[in-house]
Design an enzyme around this catalytic site. Structure first.
Site, PDB file in Angstrom:
ATOM      1  N   GLY A  14      -3.837 -10.585  -5.947  1.00 47.48           N
ATOM      2  CA  GLY A  14      -1.922 -11.000  -5.402  1.00 47.48           C
ATOM      3  C   GLY A  14      -2.332  -9.837  -3.576  1.00 47.48           C
ATOM      4  N   ARG A  92      10.508  -7.621  -7.596  1.00 46.82           N
ATOM      5  CA  ARG A  92      12.229  -7.334  -7.694  1.00 46.82           C
ATOM      6  C   ARG A  92      12.767  -9.245  -7.888  1.00 46.82           C
ATOM      7  NH1 ARG A  92      17.579  -4.424  -6.235  1.00 46.82           N
ATOM      8  NH2 ARG A  92      15.492  -3.006  -5.319  1.00 46.82           N
ATOM      9  N   ARG A  98      17.473  -2.796  -9.462  1.00 47.36           N
ATOM     10  CA  ARG A  98      16.942  -1.897  -9.020  1.00 47.36           C
ATOM     11  C   ARG A  98      16.508  -0.519 -10.471  1.00 47.36           C
ATOM     12  NH1 ARG A  98      14.206   0.602  -5.028  1.00 47.36           N
ATOM     13  NH2 ARG A  98      13.683   3.216  -4.970  1.00 47.36           N
ATOM     14  N   GLN A 112      -1.830   2.744 -17.838  1.00 52.14           N
ATOM     15  CA  GLN A 112      -2.356   2.302 -16.653  1.00 52.14           C
ATOM     16  C   GLN A 112      -2.565   4.057 -16.707  1.00 52.14           C
ATOM     17  OE1 GLN A 112      -1.641   0.333 -12.637  1.00 52.14           O
ATOM     18  NE2 GLN A 112      -2.225  -1.407 -13.694  1.00 52.14           N
ATOM     19  N   VAL A 129       1.192   2.227  -5.089  1.00 56.81           N
ATOM     20  CA  VAL A 129       1.204   1.486  -3.925  1.00 56.81           C
ATOM     21  C   VAL A 129       2.497   0.205  -4.710  1.00 56.81           C
ATOM     22  CG1 VAL A 129       0.923  -0.833  -2.071  1.00 56.81           C
ATOM     23  CG2 VAL A 129      -1.012   1.737  -2.799  1.00 56.81           C
ATOM     24  N   GLY A 130       2.265   0.223  -5.634  1.00 58.47           N
ATOM     25  CA  GLY A 130       3.909  -0.915  -6.650  1.00 58.47           C
ATOM     26  C   GLY A 130       4.522  -0.444  -6.431  1.00 58.47           C
ATOM     27  N   ASN A 131       5.739  -0.762  -5.959  1.00 59.05           N
ATOM     28  CA  ASN A 131       7.062  -0.682  -6.156  1.00 59.05           C
ATOM     29  C   ASN A 131       7.968  -0.198  -7.743  1.00 59.05           C
ATOM     30  OD1 ASN A 131       7.550   0.429  -3.718  1.00 59.05           O
ATOM     31  ND2 ASN A 131       7.624  -1.469  -2.591  1.00 59.05           N
ATOM     32  N   ASP A 159       5.231   4.135   5.956  1.00 55.60           N
ATOM     33  CA  ASP A 159       6.034   4.025   7.012  1.00 55.60           C
ATOM     34  C   ASP A 159       5.754   5.271   8.198  1.00 55.60           C
ATOM     35  OD1 ASP A 159       8.275   3.095   4.118  1.00 55.60           O
ATOM     36  OD2 ASP A 159       6.574   4.573   3.234  1.00 55.60           O
ATOM     37  N   ARG A 162       4.184   3.349  10.747  1.00 56.43           N
ATOM     38  CA  ARG A 162       5.127   2.369  11.500  1.00 56.43           C
ATOM     39  C   ARG A 162       5.930   3.273  12.215  1.00 56.43           C
ATOM     40  NH1 ARG A 162       7.708  -0.504   5.351  1.00 56.43           N
ATOM     41  NH2 ARG A 162       5.859  -2.622   5.942  1.00 56.43           N
ATOM     42  N   HIS A 187       9.638   6.311  -0.553  1.00 52.27           N
ATOM     43  CA  HIS A 187       9.237   5.019   0.097  1.00 52.27           C
ATOM     44  C   HIS A 187      10.073   3.610  -0.801  1.00 52.27           C
ATOM     45  CE1 HIS A 187       7.353   1.416   1.112  1.00 52.27           C
ATOM     46  NE2 HIS A 187       7.842   1.225   0.302  1.00 52.27           N
TER      47      HIS A 187
HETATM   48  P1  NAX Z   1       2.164  -9.985  -5.082  1.00 49.12           P
HETATM   49  O1  NAX Z   1       2.999 -10.204  -6.228  1.00 49.12           O
HETATM   50  O2  NAX Z   1       1.204 -10.650  -4.372  1.00 49.12           O
HETATM   51  O3  NAX Z   1       0.847  -9.472  -6.152  1.00 49.12           O
HETATM   52  C1  NAX Z   1       1.100  -8.492  -7.399  1.00 49.12           C
HETATM   53  C2  NAX Z   1      -0.461  -8.557  -8.258  1.00 49.12           C
HETATM   54  O4  NAX Z   1      -0.226  -7.706  -9.253  1.00 49.12           O
HETATM   55  C3  NAX Z   1      -0.388  -9.881  -8.830  1.00 49.12           C
HETATM   56  O5  NAX Z   1      -1.710  -9.957  -8.704  1.00 49.12           O
HETATM   57  C4  NAX Z   1       0.096  -9.520 -10.056  1.00 49.12           C
HETATM   58  O6  NAX Z   1      -0.393 -10.861 -11.008  1.00 49.12           O
HETATM   59  C5  NAX Z   1      -0.424  -7.833 -10.210  1.00 49.12           C
HETATM   60  N1  NAX Z   1      -0.084  -7.637 -11.155  1.00 49.12           N
HETATM   61  C6  NAX Z   1       1.389  -7.418 -12.252  1.00 49.12           C
HETATM   62  N2  NAX Z   1       1.357  -6.807 -13.055  1.00 49.12           N
HETATM   63  C7  NAX Z   1       0.084  -5.989 -12.805  1.00 49.12           C
HETATM   64  C8  NAX Z   1       0.055  -4.708 -14.058  1.00 49.12           C
HETATM   65  N3  NAX Z   1       0.038  -5.045 -15.478  1.00 49.12           N
HETATM   66  N4  NAX Z   1      -1.424  -4.541 -13.926  1.00 49.12           N
HETATM   67  C9  NAX Z   1      -2.171  -4.965 -13.042  1.00 49.12           C
HETATM   68  N5  NAX Z   1      -2.356  -6.039 -12.147  1.00 49.12           N
HETATM   69  C10 NAX Z   1      -0.716  -7.110 -11.921  1.00 49.12           C
HETATM   70  O7  NAX Z   1       2.105  -8.484  -4.640  1.00 49.12           O
HETATM   71  P2  NAX Z   1       1.621  -7.877  -3.199  1.00 49.12           P
HETATM   72  O8  NAX Z   1       2.446  -8.303  -2.206  1.00 49.12           O
HETATM   73  O9  NAX Z   1       0.671  -7.567  -3.606  1.00 49.12           O
HETATM   74  O10 NAX Z   1       2.917  -6.470  -3.344  1.00 49.12           O
HETATM   75  C11 NAX Z   1       2.142  -5.314  -4.679  1.00 49.12           C
HETATM   76  C12 NAX Z   1       3.363  -4.186  -4.534  1.00 49.12           C
HETATM   77  O11 NAX Z   1       3.626  -3.556  -3.561  1.00 49.12           O
HETATM   78  C13 NAX Z   1       4.750  -4.751  -5.027  1.00 49.12           C
HETATM   79  O12 NAX Z   1       5.452  -3.606  -5.867  1.00 49.12           O
HETATM   80  C14 NAX Z   1       4.954  -4.119  -3.338  1.00 49.12           C
HETATM   81  O13 NAX Z   1       6.602  -3.969  -3.096  1.00 49.12           O
HETATM   82  C15 NAX Z   1       4.411  -2.679  -3.129  1.00 49.12           C
HETATM   83  N6  NAX Z   1       4.683  -2.534  -1.802  1.00 49.12           N
HETATM   84  C16 NAX Z   1       4.469  -1.590  -1.293  1.00 49.12           C
HETATM   85  C17 NAX Z   1       4.786  -0.641  -0.279  1.00 49.12           C
HETATM   86  C18 NAX Z   1       4.254   0.757   0.068  1.00 49.12           C
HETATM   87  O14 NAX Z   1       4.178   1.456   0.929  1.00 49.12           O
HETATM   88  N7  NAX Z   1       4.526   1.530  -1.191  1.00 49.12           N
HETATM   89  C19 NAX Z   1       4.538  -1.537   1.222  1.00 49.12           C
HETATM   90  C20 NAX Z   1       3.971  -2.807   1.103  1.00 49.12           C
HETATM   91  C21 NAX Z   1       4.632  -3.809  -0.045  1.00 49.12           C
HETATM   92  O15 NAX Z   1       5.878  -4.144  -0.447  1.00 49.12           O
END
Ligand code: NAX
Length: 325
Positions: A14, A92, A98, A112, A129-131, A159, A162, A187
Site C-alpha cells: 500500500g 472506508r 464507521r 494478526q 497504523v491501520g484505522n 497528530d 502536526r 486518532h
Molecule cells: P492503502 O489502501 O494504500 O494500502 C493498504 C494496504 O493494506 C493494501 O496493500 C491492502 O492490500 C493491504 N491490506 C488490506 N487488508 C490486509 C490484511 N488483512 N493484511 C495485510 N494487508 C492488508 O492504504 P494506506 O494509505 O497505506 O493506509 C493504510 C492505513 O493507514 C489506512 O487504514 C489508513 O486509514 C491508515 N492511516 C492511519 C494514520 C494514523 O495516523 N494512524 C494516518 C494515515 C492513514 O490514514
C-alpha cells in the site's frame, strides 16, 4: 554491527508502506548499525504488486538490508519478528458507516494478534497504523495474551507532529524549539491537542489555550488535517504517516528527550480515563521503553473534550466485544 532483527510490515503493497519500507531498510528507523530482515505482508491479491516492491528494495542495494521476504501467511510473516508495523487495513468505502469499518478491520486485527502471539518474539514492539488505529490495537493486544500489553501501541505521532509543526509555524521558530506537545485520546477527529505544558524556546505557551486561535483554528485543523490533505492532494497522507511510524518506532527503541503522544493501554492511568481502551497519553521514551507522563493533570479547560474522545473509544470497543478475547 549488531545481529539482524526482523521487521514485519503489513499492508506492504500500500501507499504508506511504499513510503516507509525504503526508509526502514536504509536505517532511518533502527540506526546505521542495525541490519534488518524485512518481512512484507499483504493479502493474496496484492502479491504481484508486493513483488514489485521487493524488486525495488533489492535494486536499492541497501547495505543494512539482510533479507526480504514477501508473504500473505501471517504465521510466516510474523515469525520471530522484533518489530511489527500493522499498516494494512481496509479503507472506508462509499456509504460505509464507521461501525462497519470497525467490524471489517477488526476482523483483520484479530488473526494478526493471534499470529503475533504465536510467532513473534516475546519482546516484539507493535505499532498499529491501520484505522481505526486505537481500537485495532486493542483487538490485536487482546488476541495476543502472552505478550505484555505495554508492547502494543497505536500511532498518534502524526497528530503529535502536526501539532508541533503548527506551533512552530505560528511562532516562526524551528521545530526543535517546540517541546511538550500532547495529543490525548483517539486518532480521529475527537482527538485533543493540548498546549497546557507546551514550551516554545523554553517558555510555556499555555495562555494560547484561552484564545480563539486555539479553539477555532488550531484544534479543528489538527483534528481534521487528514481530510485537509485528502481535499488538497486527492489522496490520503502517506509520506507523513510513514515518517510518523518510523519516528514512533525509532524513539521507542532509541529514546527521545521530548514528550511524545503514544496510543497505549489505559490501565492504571492517573488521569481518570476508563480502563481497557487504547488511548493517547503524553509519554517519555528511554532505554527501549515508554512511560506515561504522570506528574500533571488534564487541564479543566479541555476536560469535556477529553471525555468526548474517551467516550468514542469506549463505544468503539463495545462495538467489537466479540473480537476481544
Ligand atoms: P492503502 O489502501 O494504500 O494500502 C493498504 C494496504 O493494506 C493494501 O496493500 C491492502 O492490500 C493491504 N491490506 C488490506 N487488508 C490486509 C490484511 N488483512 N493484511 C495485510 N494487508 C492488508 O492504504 P494506506 O494509505 O497505506 O493506509 C493504510 C492505513 O493507514 C489506512 O487504514 C489508513 O486509514 C491508515 N492511516 C492511519 C494514520 C494514523 O495516523 N494512524 C494516518 C494515515 C492513514 O490514514
Amino acid at each position: 554491527m549488531n545481529k539482524p532483527v526482523n521487521v514485519a510490515v503489513t499492508g506492504a503493497a500500500g501507499n504508506i508502506a511504499y513510503s516507509a519500507v525504503f526508509r526502514i531498510a536504509s536505517g532511518q528507523m533502527l540506526g546505521k548499525e542495525q541490519p534488518i530482515n524485512l518481512k512484507l505482508i499483504d493479502i493474496e491479491p496484492a502479491m504481484q504488486a508486493l513483488k514489485g516492491v521487493q524488486y525495488e528494495l533489492e535494486d536499492c542495494a541497501f547495505p543494512l538490508l539482510n533479507s526480504i521476504s514477501i508473504t500473505s501467511d501471517l504465521n510466516e510473516g510474523f515469525g520471530d519478528c522484533d518489530y511489527a508495523l500493522l499498516i494494512g487495513a481496509k479503507p472506508r468505502s462509499k456509504g460505509m458507516e464507521r461501525k462497519d469499518l470497525l467490524k471489517d478491520n477488526g476482523k483483520i486485527f484479530q488473526p494478526q494478534g493471534k499470529a503475533i502471539n504465536d510467532n513473534a518474539r516475546s519482546t516484539v514492539k507493535v505499532l498499529v497504523v491501520g484505522n481505526p488505529a486505537n481500537t485495532n490495537a486493542l483487538i490485536t493486544m487482546h488476541n495476543a495474551p502472552d505478550i505484555d500489553t505495554k508492547q502494543f501501541t497505536s500511532m498518534m505521532r502524526l497528530d503529535h507532529d502536526r501539532s508541533k509543526a503548527q506551533i512552530a509555524l505560528k511562532y516562526g521558530t524551528p521545530i526543535k524549539k517546540v517541546k511538550k506537545i500532547i495529543v490525548w485520546g483517539n486518532h480521529s477527529n475527537t482527538q485533543v491537542p493540548d498546549l497546557t505544558k507546551a514550551e516554545v524556546n523554553g517558555e510555556e505557551i499555555k495562555e494560547l489555550m484561552n484564545t480563539n486561535w486555539y479553539k477555532d483554528k488550531f484544534v479543528p485543523r489538527i483534528q481534521n488535517r487528514g481530510a485537509e490533505i485528502i481535499e488538497s492532494r486527492g489522496l490520503s497522507s502517506a509520506a507523513s504517516a510513514a515518517n510518523a511510524a518510523i519516528s514512533h518506532m525509532r524513539d521507542w527503541t532509541s529514546g527521545n528527550s521530548d514528550w511524545l503522544s503514544i496510543g497505549q493501554i489505559s490501565n492504571n492511568n492517573p488521569f481518570g480515563i476508563s480502563e481497557d481502551i487504547i488511548f493517547s497519553f503524553p509519554s517519555r521514551c528511554s532505554n527501549g521503553i515508554f512511560e506515561m507522563v504522570t506528574d500533571m493533570e488534564i487541564s479543566k479547560s479541555i476536560q469535556s473534550l477529553v471525555e468526548k474522545t474517551e467516550k468514542e473509544l469506549i463505544e468503539e470497543r463495545d462495538s467489537v466485544l466479540e473480537l476481544l478475547k
